[in-house]
Write a protein that holds these residues in place. Structure first.
Motif, short mmCIF file in Angstrom:
data_model
loop_
_atom_site.label_atom_id
_atom_site.label_comp_id
_atom_site.label_asym_id
_atom_site.label_seq_id
_atom_site.Cartn_x
_atom_site.Cartn_y
_atom_site.Cartn_z
N HIS A 95 0.84 -1.20 0.00
CA HIS A 95 0.00 0.00 0.00
C HIS A 95 0.87 1.25 0.00
CE1 HIS A 95 -3.63 2.39 0.92
NE2 HIS A 95 -2.81 3.13 1.66
N GLY A 96 1.95 1.21 0.80
CA GLY A 96 2.85 2.35 0.85
C GLY A 96 3.55 2.58 -0.48
N PHE B 224 0.95 4.20 -2.68
CA PHE B 224 0.65 5.55 -2.19
C PHE B 224 1.75 6.54 -2.58
CE2 PHE B 224 1.08 8.75 1.21
CZ PHE B 224 -0.18 9.33 1.16
N GLU C 256 -0.67 6.56 6.09
CA GLU C 256 -0.52 7.53 5.01
C GLU C 256 0.01 8.86 5.53
OE1 GLU C 256 -4.09 7.74 2.69
OE2 GLU C 256 -3.87 5.68 1.93
N ASP D 24 3.49 10.47 4.35
CA ASP D 24 3.46 11.84 3.83
C ASP D 24 4.51 12.72 4.51
OD1 ASP D 24 2.03 12.67 1.63
OD2 ASP D 24 0.13 12.83 2.69
#
Length: 420
Positions: free
Chosen positions: A194-195, A198, A376, A380
């Motif tokens: 997922h990272g 993302f 997330e 970020d």
């Protein structure tokens, strides 16, 4: 000590460190303490095989430093594991944890074995014996293990159970990446992939590329590559190439991600999904795409491959997929390939492992939405720091990311001093 750690993967980690040390102006007499691991453990793991024989496997664990907290890192079961590779992976974990601002030092472990050659009973025997041999050297405040190549949630459950039996109480916080029903956290399985997806979107956004209709190639279709492909496809990116250790496929018209995932879940490998679109695995890396995500093993992008890359973004889902020689080639190219370095790109796994450890310690568990939102936001923060540092200093994203990680470890060591 220097003669203990050898091999191309360790030399790569060592070279990367000295590049950063030169960039930061770290004195020579400070470097060995930062680079070389605090502790390296080698154990024999004798087990009973199904045919009645006894076999001895060699296991390793390296704890790079404990300055910021317990060591943290995966345990891999692979035939070619050696102490140099494990030490390099532990070093990279240190910079990764520091970049993400986690209270960990880097750790890594492994057993030299082909897990596919073992029955389930033999795999359990080996997993339990390895943890048994490691009990004097690990603990929730000393070294916390996690899955890696060749291991999974089930292996972590065996690790946790073995450690708990010796303590006489259930100790879920000794490992992360466990099944949810044994103290694992929602979101851990897909966290790394997922990272990768993302941060790929962050890079596409920075390059003003619309993800809808953009193309991607994923090299390595294990847990990380699978979830990276699913995450990319969910935002409209077209998967045009994929590979694992058995086969590689390429089709500019696109590959059906869900069908690939279903095939691997049923058969364990990509081989047999199709007789069409087969391509040489090395050539796959050089096919045109917007996002190239190497999600398998170290050193797959060497200088020769780097010269022929035809992508806009390299999203390093694996540890150390790009050699220092390849980095120099990429720096000399004029087409500005955007590299998301491994210690940033694949940090989703250790970030959510940290969340799992915290939840186990508190015995208070979060929803999946809360886990993914926190993930997330953490990624970020790291992304913003790396991009800003690279721009400020006029350096590559890898240099910026590693400089942040090395600085944090160094400052912590300086603050604590040298005892005695």
């Amino acid at each position: 000590m220097k003669s203990l750690y050898a091999g191309p993967v360790f030399e790569m980690a060592r070279e990367q460190f000295h590049v950063i040390a030169d960039h930061l102006g770290i004195p020579q007499d400070d470097r060995d303490r930062l680079l070389y691991p605090k502790r390296a453990i080698v154990v024999s793991c004798p087990i009973h095989m199904d045919d009645g024989r006894q076999r001895v496997f060699v296991g390793y664990r390296v704890q790079h430093h404990l300055t910021l907290g317990p060591a943290k890192g995966g345990t891999r079961f692979a035939a070619n594991v050696d102490i140099g590779e494990i030490a390099a992976l532990a070093i990279w974990m240190s910079w990764k944890c520091a970049l993400a601002d986690l209270p960990y030092g880097g750790g890594k472990g492994g057993v030299a074995v082909d897990p596919h050659a073992l029955s389930m009973r033999e795999l359990e025997n080996l997993s339990r014996r390895y943890m048994q041999e490691m009990i004097p050297f690990v603990g929730p405040r000393v070294d916390v293990m996690a899955p890696d190549m060749g291991t999974n949630e089930q292996v972590m459950a065996w690790f946790m159970d073995t450690y708990s039996m010796y303590q006489g109480i259930t100790v879920p916080e000794i490992v992360t990446g466990k099944p949810v029903g044994t103290g694992g956290t929602l979101g851990r399985r897909e966290a790394t992939g997922h990272g990768v997806a993302f941060l790929s979107f962050r890079a596409l956004e920075a390059l003003d590329i619309n993800p809808v209709g953009a193309t991607a190639i994923v090299q390595g279709f294990g847990n990380v590559g699978t979830h990276a492909a699913l995450g990319l496809a969910a935002r409209g990116v077209k998967l045009v190439g994929v590979s694992d250790h058995t086969v590689a496929y390429h089709d500019p018209r696109g590959l059906e991600v869900r069908a690939l995932v279903d095939h691997v879940e049923k058969n364990g490998v990509l081989l047999g999904w199709s007789n069409e679109a087969v391509i040489d695995p090395r050539s796959l890396l050089e096919q045109p795409c917007d996002v190239l995500a190497p999600c398998a093993v170290e050193r797959v992008i060497d200088a020769d491959v780097a010269r022929r890359l035809n992508c806009r973004v390299i999203a390093e889902g694996a540890n150390g997929p790009t050699t220092p020689e390849a980095d120099r080639v990429l720096a000399e190219r004029n087409d500005g390939i955007f590299v998301i370095p491994d210690i940033l790109c694949n940090a989703g796994g250790v970030v959510v492992s940290y969340f799992e450890w915290v939840q186990d310690l508190q015995q208070y568990f979060w929803s999946k939405e809360e886990v993914m939102d926190r993930l997330e936001r953490a990624l970020d923060r790291s992304w913003s720091m790396v991009v800003a540092r690279a721009k400020r200093d006029g350096v590559s994203n890898r240099t910026a990311a590693m400089a942040i990680g090395v600085e944090r470890v160094r400052k912590a060591k300086q603050a604590r001093g040298l005892f005695p």
